[in-house]
Design an enzyme around this catalytic site. Sequence first.
Site, PDB file in Angstrom:
ATOM      1  CG  HIS A 101      45.022  44.901  38.353  1.00 45.28           C
ATOM      2  ND1 HIS A 101      44.184  44.361  37.805  1.00 45.28           N
ATOM      3  CD2 HIS A 101      45.765  44.850  39.730  1.00 45.28           C
ATOM      4  CE1 HIS A 101      44.107  42.949  38.137  1.00 45.28           C
ATOM      5  NE2 HIS A 101      45.123  43.554  39.679  1.00 45.28           N
ATOM      6  CG  ASP A 146      44.208  44.972  34.225  1.00 40.96           C
ATOM      7  OD1 ASP A 146      45.024  43.673  33.739  1.00 40.96           O
ATOM      8  OD2 ASP A 146      43.346  44.941  35.643  1.00 40.96           O
ATOM      9  CG  MET A 157      38.637  49.111  43.717  1.00 44.44           C
ATOM     10  SD  MET A 157      39.892  48.349  42.429  1.00 44.44           S
ATOM     11  CE  MET A 157      39.391  46.523  42.002  1.00 44.44           C
ATOM     12  CD  GLU A 203      42.121  41.486  45.806  1.00 50.85           C
ATOM     13  OE1 GLU A 203      42.018  42.105  45.471  1.00 50.85           O
ATOM     14  OE2 GLU A 203      43.015  39.817  45.837  1.00 50.85           O
ATOM     15  CE  LYS A 258      45.248  34.102  45.914  1.00 53.38           C
ATOM     16  NZ  LYS A 258      46.114  34.111  44.141  1.00 53.38           N
ATOM     17  CD  GLU A 260      39.499  36.466  45.401  1.00 50.12           C
ATOM     18  OE1 GLU A 260      40.319  38.031  44.915  1.00 50.12           O
ATOM     19  OE2 GLU A 260      39.151  36.110  44.724  1.00 50.12           O
ATOM     20  CG  HIS A 311      41.893  35.792  47.592  1.00 48.52           C
ATOM     21  ND1 HIS A 311      42.743  36.887  48.055  1.00 48.52           N
ATOM     22  CD2 HIS A 311      41.901  35.205  46.796  1.00 48.52           C
ATOM     23  CE1 HIS A 311      42.392  36.910  46.495  1.00 48.52           C
ATOM     24  NE2 HIS A 311      42.484  36.018  46.001  1.00 48.52           N
ATOM     25  CG  ASP A 362      38.355  40.916  44.434  1.00 48.79           C
ATOM     26  OD1 ASP A 362      37.177  42.439  44.610  1.00 48.79           O
ATOM     27  OD2 ASP A 362      39.259  40.876  44.744  1.00 48.79           O
ATOM     28  CG  ASP A 411      43.442  32.609  43.796  1.00 47.09           C
ATOM     29  OD1 ASP A 411      41.567  32.382  43.663  1.00 47.09           O
ATOM     30  OD2 ASP A 411      43.744  33.576  43.045  1.00 47.09           O
ATOM     31  CG  ASP A 430      39.859  33.997  40.961  1.00 48.23           C
ATOM     32  OD1 ASP A 430      40.098  33.850  41.584  1.00 48.23           O
ATOM     33  OD2 ASP A 430      41.185  34.602  40.321  1.00 48.23           O
ATOM     34  CG  ASP A 465      39.449  38.914  41.607  1.00 49.62           C
ATOM     35  OD1 ASP A 465      39.879  38.888  40.808  1.00 49.62           O
ATOM     36  OD2 ASP A 465      39.860  40.047  42.781  1.00 49.62           O
TER      37      ASP A 465
END
Lengths: 396, 396, 396, 396
Positions: free
Chosen positions: B55, B58, B89, B182, B184, B218, B221, B246, B256, B258, B294
């Site tokens: 992002h 980031d 990406m 994406e 969610k 993802e 998600h 993802d 979530d 992850d 991800d």
Amino acid sequence: MSDLRPTPDDKFTFGLWTVGWQARDPFGDATRPPIDPVETVHRLADMGAYGVTFHDDDLIPFGSEDTARDEHIKRFRAALDETGLVVPMVTTNLFTHPIFKDGGFTSNDRAIRRYALRKVMRNIDLAAELGASTYVFWGGREGAETDAAKDVRAALDRYREGIDLLADYVVDRGYGLRFALEPKPNEPRGDILLPTVGHALAFIAQLEHREMVGVNPEVGHEQMAGLNFVHGISQALWAGKLFHIDLNGQHGPKFDQDLVFGHGDLLSAFFLVDLLENGGPGGGPAYDGPRHFDYKPMRTEDLDGVWASAAENMRTYLLLKQRAAAYRADPEVQQALITSKVPELSVPTLSDGETYSDLLADTSAYESLDVEAVAARGYAFGRLDQLAVEHVMGAR
Amino acid sequence: MSDLRPTPDDKFTFGLWTVGWQARDPFGDATRPPIDPVETVHRLADMGAYGVTFHDDDLIPFGSEDTARDEHIKRFRAALDETGLVVPMVTTNLFTHPIFKDGGFTSNDRAIRRYALRKVMRNIDLAAELGASTYVFWGGREGAETDAAKDVRAALDRYREGIDLLADYVVDRGYGLRFALEPKPNEPRGDILLPTVGHALAFIAQLEHREMVGVNPEVGHEQMAGLNFVHGISQALWAGKLFHIDLNGQHGPKFDQDLVFGHGDLLSAFFLVDLLENGGPGGGPAYDGPRHFDYKPMRTEDLDGVWASAAENMRTYLLLKQRAAAYRADPEVQQALITSKVPELSVPTLSDGETYSDLLADTSAYESLDVEAVAARGYAFGRLDQLAVEHVMGAR
Amino acid sequence: MSDLRPTPDDKFTFGLWTVGWQARDPFGDATRPPIDPVETVHRLADMGAYGVTFHDDDLIPFGSEDTARDEHIKRFRAALDETGLVVPMVTTNLFTHPIFKDGGFTSNDRAIRRYALRKVMRNIDLAAELGASTYVFWGGREGAETDAAKDVRAALDRYREGIDLLADYVVDRGYGLRFALEPKPNEPRGDILLPTVGHALAFIAQLEHREMVGVNPEVGHEQMAGLNFVHGISQALWAGKLFHIDLNGQHGPKFDQDLVFGHGDLLSAFFLVDLLENGGPGGGPAYDGPRHFDYKPMRTEDLDGVWASAAENMRTYLLLKQRAAAYRADPEVQQALITSKVPELSVPTLSDGETYSDLLADTSAYESLDVEAVAARGYAFGRLDQLAVEHVMGAR
Amino acid sequence: MSDLRPTPDDKFTFGLWTVGWQARDPFGDATRPPIDPVETVHRLADMGAYGVTFHDDDLIPFGSEDTARDEHIKRFRAALDETGLVVPMVTTNLFTHPIFKDGGFTSNDRAIRRYALRKVMRNIDLAAELGASTYVFWGGREGAETDAAKDVRAALDRYREGIDLLADYVVDRGYGLRFALEPKPNEPRGDILLPTVGHALAFIAQLEHREMVGVNPEVGHEQMAGLNFVHGISQALWAGKLFHIDLNGQHGPKFDQDLVFGHGDLLSAFFLVDLLENGGPGGGPAYDGPRHFDYKPMRTEDLDGVWASAAENMRTYLLLKQRAAAYRADPEVQQALITSKVPELSVPTLSDGETYSDLLADTSAYESLDVEAVAARGYAFGRLDQLAVEHVMGAR
């Protein structure tokens, strides 16, 4: 209150299989006798319903001879004529008989797929004869318990093949029917194809006759996936695809409860009725089709309880409609919506005629925006929610 | 096993925010220091990764001055050049800063929507510069906690307006980027717009440049909504819309998680890898883009644990790929698939040139079909599932 | 309505951390400034609240020197004295600081367990000083993400060791505090120990001082597991263990939403209030402790919204209390309860003095019971549910 | 592998109703014929099973005359004698017949509660005759769809009254049976009493003969509430209450799937088998009762598929047992457990003889602890999880 007495103008409809459910469940035998569809028609008409709907096998037992079939239809028609009840929607049972244990349109067994199409075509003829305008497809058996068992892309090919063929058939015959696909995430299959309103809409976009195919979302089905039903209906309306709707109640992700409408998530039911009744242009209805109850009277109820529950669906809907009207009319609500900038979302992000180049050149949009000041603004959404809760409770 | 050592050919990629997550959660402070993106690039390259994603915030802290921004980019580019890592990406952070508390594209506040579009355009320029081919949109703040607060249809209008504008921009600039949405279902908002793969695909069908917009599903998600991820990916592939993916792990409907890929529903991970790697024409890959992790290293881990977890994602993927290859190659599996009629689902339901009239005339399809006999056939799906379980376990 | 204005007699209490939540979430930074606890005390008192509660770190920042600590306490006490607000409950923060990343009482690291016990003891002293009667334990970090990481039986041993030791301490010091354990199924850990009211009650039965340990159930925590909160509270009351309660709102299995009370499952909130207020002997309260709101003002709200949301919790509770009183007083409800045999469940199955031998000898109970006739009786539960819905809606 | 061939020493047992399920579900008719219990006994024995279990109505159709009943029992006994299969557990069907539509022990109708007790006593006599050591109670109908319909505290009183009476009966008759309560959160009732292992354990603590009552947890039932089954079993073991266990598979919160063991959450199944087989003192079994499969062969399967699925349950269990043994034996796992301080959790938090006063005096525990340094330590739980995943996959 007289406006809590349903009339056909309210467009309330019921499936024969709802009041007629004998209350056989995965762990228990039937607790109620069958009900003659003719009695159902009369009862519903007496209560102020607008119409009745059915799966082929609800009216005509699976495997009936032609003469028996004709007799069932004749008696049913007579009841309709007598009562004025209409049949706005019809659907097919592709799930009860063992032949459909791996699905109808997407069974791995091609002979079964052919059989399923024939069964649907036969019932589409009847639907057209009875003047239905919508034909629903609930693919409850189209799915799998293990990913090893089903080539999902092939299944979607076959699903499309089936719907395309049936659409051709309806068009060629001039039946004037529209199709409505009903999503459900699971049960009776471990995972069902087209599990949500979104997946069904996405599938429709791939169909040959996509203009005549929409969705028939059911309250509990979306809530079984923890999804917001009002959001789902909104997206369906946004796509111009809310062709029919199934109203009932559910308590979140668990087996399909099919409770009376409102007897689950009451706040969501309120916002749903508000959307349907007041969400259209100028505050009019956003949806003008049947308000169809697809529920099951609880297994603990006898026949009196069955008919009472049918009436409760309609009464709860009308109560919520009153509450929604009062909510919309409340000046505090109107002010609160403005404070929360709800109407501002209908203003396009770009001004009329503005291009991205213009936006790039607008330093007030980015370079000189006081980000912290804008970020600090409160939306006062809690106030709106509280106003809604109080209106639902008849406390304002 | 040498083929468990990742190489760039495996196309494994990681977001800067994954290994870089400092492990701040809703009830706890950060447990780890920040990691310099340059270090991440080197570490990932050393491990055999193919690329890195980010992002904007980031790489370049929100609100950085232009010179600082340039410096961040320069150092990052140098690391890419040095290591050969690519940036396939890029995406935008429209969720961390308080300004986005009601969303970016669909905030009720028009000034914020304009700001969000500018923020995205700026980062799209960078993505193009860095050679990215996919630009991801995760609309984590596009949603609401109460139905009173958001006019969902207006929100979808604004969402479309935003994506259409950005697509125009990308096309006009000749950037060659494709967009991937994406989905969610919730978290951080109570309900997020475009909650599932299905809803995102349906939305895409309404876009002006729909051909350049796909999805970035993802694992966790979809599983947060209790949905079958392999089914979702299959429908995305069927629609030609799997533009990015993802990978991670999740234990069903809850926050979530992850987790590391495979450290959740292992059987689903197996079928996913099998689909991606062997589900294409002739048994080749069904997807050739990055295998993007991800995930978040658990909050209990220190930096050694962070880097170990990155490697575990790749190793688990490669192990599952081996298992899937063995599964496909097993003659018993091949026979079992035929027994279960899995390939028969790829045979169209109608014969070549057959019409619905022909089907109606085919009495063997309906009138004379031995329904009970056909219904009695077993599908032996359990056998297939068991073969898969045993292959996952390396027991065959 | 004057009885919708809260007074201290209503026993409404709030945690400092509720209105004080700065709205930092897993994907976003704080949207609100901190609030001075002294201001919170004054605001709550002005609104008619009864008391305020806190974690040690809410009042005294983690790691404060003793003098700073004393000053924080002194200012807080002064505010209490000035306003008359009481502190009926206090609790410990064993979750925010990274040292607790694997838990406090059940961390695998023994040094951390010792540290945690010391932190609790220190705050218990303060709780006693401030006149609290309940000390809450929410073990949000007592858990794991993988079954490999935690020996659950050893963890329960350590949990018991900790609670037993602290109970000894409280008893020896003559503090008069009772303990209340707060269950939660997950978040922030993948799985939390003592995930539901049931698990906590079962654990308590194994404690040395079990008589002084009860539960502090939270609406949303049980609903995150799809469990019926009213059932959970009923079982806690049945065991004599409802020592405290946390009121808020939640939309089913997803992340912990901490919505305003009633802004989730409204029907469940109604039945809860009815149970608490009217479920005791003679229709009086079944619970006389604080009505404690453990919610979070939405992240979209500014400080005005924060204080408004605090008031909304109390107002919604009082509205539901009115509705519940009307429900109980309604003769139709009273008759419907009898029709549904609800009171008959309070009649023991065996007659006074009857033994199983007598039951075995009673042929009317089995041999000659007209099973089909008994089975055919309807319970009319739907009618009861509808009456409740209509009372919630203020429609009767 | 020869050790994948089940033998009676493995203590695998099956319910008559599992293989005997005719695959009638809420939306579909039976797809399979009934199986004679005598055939089941022979088939199971041939496969290497240890025992068979049943509900009264599985063996003796509801309402059978005494002579018919005797004949059913006689034939069954003969089969047992012939095959050596044992009957370690028996249970009662208090859910299929409409008379139990509001429950057995907690029906609002007292006549039904009395009838239910008689039905159980009769079958307890048979259980004792057949040498069973465990009597299971699954209260699937003890619950409600609306909170208005059930006084839960009265229901728990009646539940306790029933279990206490039956325990008296068993004790007085010297039957040597222990009771095991089987929790389930919902389905067929909207909410079932004693919804989880925790609630059942808490209820047991209130019973008169609590020493002879434990639990019979079922994999899928806990997972329907999103709970960690291994944690639940651990708490049951910790309380000394794991009297029986039901093994199957489930994919999270949805309808009760009753899949083959392992065909759901495979990692959880691994940790479960590891706990049962290796979690006892010295690494021996933590549980020595029957490994009872309570599953349903999928509705798509024919009778061959039914028997194949029975074998798959056992084979998957044995495979996981092998994997768990290898996991425990792996020196890297042993080292990783130490690194993660898993064994340290078995060390009491206080030293032998240490009191809370000693702890208060230990400045190294609090005042001088280097909190930040301790907090910075990583637990390396990810490594452990990865080792487990790789062992499950047979990759080490």
